[in-house]
Scaffold this motif. Structure first.
Motif, PDB file in Angstrom:
ATOM      1  N   UNK A  37       0.702  -1.222   0.002  1.00  0.00           N
ATOM      2  CA  UNK A  37       0.064  -0.005  -0.151  1.00  0.00           C
ATOM      3  C   UNK A  37       0.813   1.154   0.002  1.00  0.00           C
ATOM      4  N   UNK A  38       0.394   2.131  -0.714  1.00  0.00           N
ATOM      5  CA  UNK A  38       0.904   3.614  -0.824  1.00  0.00           C
ATOM      6  C   UNK A  38       0.037   4.477  -1.120  1.00  0.00           C
ATOM      7  N   UNK A  39       0.520   6.054  -1.001  1.00  0.00           N
ATOM      8  CA  UNK A  39      -0.522   6.986  -1.088  1.00  0.00           C
ATOM      9  C   UNK A  39      -0.380   7.718  -2.419  1.00  0.00           C
ATOM     10  N   UNK A  40      -1.586   8.450  -2.899  1.00  0.00           N
ATOM     11  CA  UNK A  40      -1.516   9.190  -4.028  1.00  0.00           C
ATOM     12  C   UNK A  40      -2.344  10.625  -3.775  1.00  0.00           C
ATOM     13  N   UNK A  41      -1.920  11.646  -4.123  1.00  0.00           N
ATOM     14  CA  UNK A  41      -2.354  12.905  -3.961  1.00  0.00           C
ATOM     15  C   UNK A  41      -2.150  13.817  -5.038  1.00  0.00           C
ATOM     16  N   UNK A  42      -3.293  14.242  -5.516  1.00  0.00           N
ATOM     17  CA  UNK A  42      -3.496  15.185  -6.775  1.00  0.00           C
ATOM     18  C   UNK A  42      -3.611  16.375  -6.387  1.00  0.00           C
ATOM     19  N   UNK A  43      -2.530  17.090  -6.565  1.00  0.00           N
ATOM     20  CA  UNK A  43      -2.541  18.664  -5.890  1.00  0.00           C
ATOM     21  C   UNK A  43      -2.750  19.687  -7.022  1.00  0.00           C
ATOM     22  N   UNK A  44      -3.338  20.645  -6.658  1.00  0.00           N
ATOM     23  CA  UNK A  44      -3.421  22.179  -7.359  1.00  0.00           C
ATOM     24  C   UNK A  44      -2.261  23.063  -6.903  1.00  0.00           C
ATOM     25  N   UNK A  45      -1.097  23.423  -7.619  1.00  0.00           N
ATOM     26  CA  UNK A  45      -0.165  24.313  -7.155  1.00  0.00           C
ATOM     27  C   UNK A  45       0.220  25.272  -8.467  1.00  0.00           C
ATOM     28  N   UNK A  46       0.565  26.355  -8.166  1.00  0.00           N
ATOM     29  CA  UNK A  46       1.078  27.342  -9.041  1.00  0.00           C
ATOM     30  C   UNK A  46       2.375  26.799  -9.660  1.00  0.00           C
ATOM     31  N   UNK A  47       3.106  25.918  -9.243  1.00  0.00           N
ATOM     32  CA  UNK A  47       4.307  25.666  -9.734  1.00  0.00           C
ATOM     33  C   UNK A  47       4.925  24.445  -8.937  1.00  0.00           C
ATOM     34  N   UNK A  48       6.020  23.943  -9.570  1.00  0.00           N
ATOM     35  CA  UNK A  48       6.488  22.610  -8.872  1.00  0.00           C
ATOM     36  C   UNK A  48       7.032  22.887  -7.478  1.00  0.00           C
ATOM     37  N   UNK A  49       7.697  24.114  -7.099  1.00  0.00           N
ATOM     38  CA  UNK A  49       8.075  24.489  -5.948  1.00  0.00           C
ATOM     39  C   UNK A  49       7.158  24.586  -4.870  1.00  0.00           C
TER      40      UNK A  49
END
Length: 79
Positions: A37-49
């Motif tokens: 088992x591992x986790x996944x998250x899909x994020x909203x971000x302005x940039x990679x940093x």
């Protein structure tokens, strides 16, 4: 799981719930991989940093319990 690991994972869960409530996360959760088992998250971000900073601030990452990778979705769409 040790008490320290459980505390880190409790912080991890609360951290991601808060990010979801703030609208910074599209979806997150554990993945039922037969290899483990591992986790996944899909994020909203302005940039990679910004996304890297979110991962680095995760209490389970800070505690050394989990690690993370950041991969970009190219041309992703939402409904």
């Amino acid at each position: 799981m040790t008490d320290a690991e459980r505390q880190a994972m409790d912080g991890h869960t609360e951290y991601w719930r808060r990010l979801l409530a703030e609208g910074r996360v599209v979806v997150y959760g554990p993945v039922a991989d037969p290899e483990g088992v591992w986790g996944l998250g899909v994020l909203r971000g302005a940039d990679r940093a910004e996304v890297l900073a979110i991962g680095e601030a995760d209490p389970s990452v800070v505690a050394g319990v989990n690690s993370f990778e950041v991969l970009e979705i190219l041309g992703g769409r939402t409904g």
